[in-house]
Enzyme design. Structure first.
Site, short mmCIF file in Angstrom:
data_model
loop_
_atom_site.label_atom_id
_atom_site.label_comp_id
_atom_site.label_asym_id
_atom_site.label_seq_id
_atom_site.Cartn_x
_atom_site.Cartn_y
_atom_site.Cartn_z
N GLY A 20 -8.50 9.09 -8.88
CA GLY A 20 -8.19 8.17 -7.79
C GLY A 20 -8.85 8.60 -6.49
N SER A 116 6.49 8.45 -5.36
CA SER A 116 6.76 7.67 -4.16
C SER A 116 8.24 7.76 -3.83
CB SER A 116 6.37 6.23 -4.44
OG SER A 116 7.03 5.36 -3.56
N SER A 117 8.58 7.55 -2.56
CA SER A 117 10.00 7.63 -2.18
C SER A 117 10.81 6.46 -2.75
CB SER A 117 10.14 7.67 -0.66
OG SER A 117 9.55 6.53 -0.08
N CYS A 118 10.14 5.45 -3.33
CA CYS A 118 10.91 4.33 -3.90
C CYS A 118 11.55 4.68 -5.23
CB CYS A 118 10.05 3.08 -4.02
SG CYS A 118 8.80 3.19 -5.28
N TYR A 145 7.42 -0.35 -10.04
CA TYR A 145 6.65 0.82 -9.60
C TYR A 145 7.53 2.07 -9.68
CZ TYR A 145 3.56 3.49 -6.45
OH TYR A 145 2.71 4.41 -5.88
N LYS A 149 6.94 5.56 -11.80
CA LYS A 149 6.84 6.87 -11.12
C LYS A 149 7.93 7.83 -11.60
CE LYS A 149 3.12 6.26 -8.78
NZ LYS A 149 1.96 7.08 -9.11
N HIS A 188 0.38 -2.40 2.67
CA HIS A 188 1.63 -1.90 3.23
C HIS A 188 1.71 -2.28 4.71
CE1 HIS A 188 1.33 0.74 -0.34
NE2 HIS A 188 2.63 0.63 -0.33
O1 GFB Z 1 5.07 -1.16 3.72
P1 GFB Z 1 5.87 -2.11 2.92
O2 GFB Z 1 5.16 -3.23 2.28
O3 GFB Z 1 6.63 -1.31 1.83
O4 GFB Z 1 6.97 -2.77 3.90
P2 GFB Z 1 8.11 -0.83 1.41
C1 GFB Z 1 7.81 -2.02 4.73
C2 GFB Z 1 8.63 -2.94 5.60
O5 GFB Z 1 7.76 -3.56 6.57
C3 GFB Z 1 9.34 -4.09 4.88
C4 GFB Z 1 8.02 -4.95 6.60
O6 GFB Z 1 10.62 -4.27 5.45
C5 GFB Z 1 8.43 -5.28 5.18
O7 GFB Z 1 9.10 -6.52 5.13
N1 GFB Z 1 6.82 -5.65 7.08
C6 GFB Z 1 6.72 -6.31 8.27
C7 GFB Z 1 5.65 -5.82 6.43
N2 GFB Z 1 5.54 -6.90 8.38
C8 GFB Z 1 4.85 -6.62 7.25
C9 GFB Z 1 3.54 -6.97 6.81
O8 GFB Z 1 2.79 -7.70 7.46
N3 GFB Z 1 3.16 -6.47 5.58
C10 GFB Z 1 3.98 -5.67 4.84
N4 GFB Z 1 3.52 -5.20 3.68
N5 GFB Z 1 5.23 -5.36 5.24
C11 GFB Z 1 6.80 -0.18 -0.68
C12 GFB Z 1 6.98 -0.33 -2.15
O9 GFB Z 1 7.95 -0.65 -0.11
O10 GFB Z 1 6.65 1.17 -0.30
C13 GFB Z 1 6.00 0.44 -2.90
O11 GFB Z 1 7.00 -1.71 -2.47
C14 GFB Z 1 5.82 1.85 -2.40
O12 GFB Z 1 6.37 0.45 -4.24
C15 GFB Z 1 5.67 1.88 -0.90
O13 GFB Z 1 6.89 2.65 -2.81
C16 GFB Z 1 5.63 3.28 -0.35
O14 GFB Z 1 8.42 0.44 2.11
O15 GFB Z 1 9.15 -1.88 1.60
#
Ligand code: GFB
Length: 321
Positions: A20, A116-118, A145, A149, A188
């Site tokens: 990766g 991952s922390s999830c 996911y 993990k 993210h």
């Molecule tokens: O970073 P994110 O997609 O991952 O979202 P998770 C974190 C928070 O940011 C959520 C908000 O509450 C989203 O709703 N958010 C606000 C946004 N605006 C945005 C945006 O424009 N884009 C995105 N993507 N989020 C992931 C897991 O969860 O974390 C994965 O789904 C992985 O599996 C990763 O573990 C580290 O923290 O919610």
């Protein structure tokens, strides 16, 4: 005063396969390993599909690495996780299984698996300690996911138990940095908000659309700090339990958005899109075990965001929407 731990595994002179290496974590690790006296080996996606068992076994038998880092994965933000469950479960299960089993076959001495922390339950007590694993129900948006993990952690434990191999696991918190994915649908939160804020700056106006309520809390680690922690763990850690890698504090998504617009140099109105998921309410790791061994992150969130935005301007902004 924290005493530096005794080195348990020497990286000098080793052939290290970073699986990766084009991703955000893998590329940071390649940069970090460049200052170690080791040989880095990599395989691009066009040369090796890590989902093909026979191909991985053949490649590993030819390359014979001493060390393997499993930084290859199908990754993405909350929407990608929620809408592409097969990619997140199937791809990650086969990639890790192929890499770990083929490592055993060719006598890899040390393997580091990245999770991952999830992996922790949605409502785990905060900050989340390593022993919170498998104590409750997972967050639905990223359960696919998470299960992949968790399986990787268990594989490393199983290979330790059955074969006595030094295979370890690290669980980073939410990450950001160079070579992140800036696509608004699959990224993210940090990459998404940086790209959206930059688009507002370029257009000369507009509101910043933030998914969800802005109230979830997240902990963010700069990818180059993670790479440093991974080198530290490869050298100094050999244990069955996975190790959390975080910074020790978190911010709300609203606070993150406010910081990002400051870094980008704009002052737009924030608009929250309540039709989008919030995900886990809080995901703060207890990184006490790693800190106790003597490692600490170096980059503040603001500095890391400034560096990432500068990288985005140089590399990705021109091709963005
Ligand atoms: O970073 P994110 O997609 O991952 O979202 P998770 C974190 C928070 O940011 C959520 C908000 O509450 C989203 O709703 N958010 C606000 C946004 N605006 C945005 C945006 O424009 N884009 C995105 N993507 N989020 C992931 C897991 O969860 O974390 C994965 O789904 C992985 O599996 C990763 O573990 C580290 O923290 O919610």
């Amino acid at each position: 005063m924290t005493r530096a731990p005794q080195t348990v595994f020497d990286l000098a002179g080793k052939r290290i396969f970073v699986a990766g290496h084009r991703g955000m974590v893998g590329s940071a690790l390649v940069r970090r390993l460049a200052s170690e006296n080791c040989e880095i080996i990599t395989a691009g996606r066009e040369a090796l599909d890590l989902r093909r068992q026979a191909d991985v076994e053949q490649w590993m038998a030819a390359q014979k690495p001493d060390v393997v880092v499993v930084a290859a994965a199908t990754v993405g933000g909350i929407l990608a996780n929620d809408t592409r469950p097969v990619d997140f479960l199937y791809d990650n299960l086969v990639i890790e299984t192929n890499l770990i089993e083929s490592s055993r076959r060719v006598g890899v001495k040390k393997l580091l698996f990245l999770g991952s922390s999830c992996i922790y339950p949605r409502l785990a007590p905060q900050p989340m300690r390593e022993d919170a694993l498998l104590t409750g129900t997972l967050e639905p948006t990223n359960q696919w996911y998470a299960v992949a993990k968790i399986s990787g952690i268990m594989l490393c434990r199983a290979y330790r138990k059955q074969y006595g191999l030094d295979y370890i696991s690290a669980m980073p918190t939410n990450l950001y940095g160079f070579w992140d994915n800036f696509d608004l649908q699959s990224s993210h939160v940090i990459a998404a908000l940086l790209a959206k804020a930059h688009a507002i700056k370029t257009k000369g106006g507009g509101e910043l659309l933030v998914w969800g309520s802005g109230t979830p809390r997240r902990e963010f680690l700069y990818a180059d700090d993670l790479a440093d922690a991974l080198v530290f763990l490869m050298r100094n850690y050999s244990g069955e339990e996975h190790v959390n890698v975080g910074v020790g504090d978190d911010v709300t998504i609203r606070e993150l958005a406010e910081l990002i617009v400051r870094v980008v140099g704009i002052d737009p109105k924030l608009r929250f899109d309540f039709s989008m998921p919030d995900g886990t309410p809080r995901k703060l790791l207890d990184s006490g075990r790693l800190f106790g061994l003597g490692w600490r992150p170096k980059t503040s969130l603001e500095d890391g965001l400034r560096k990432t935005y500068a990288w985005y301007l140089d590399h990705a902004a021109a091709t963005a929407d």
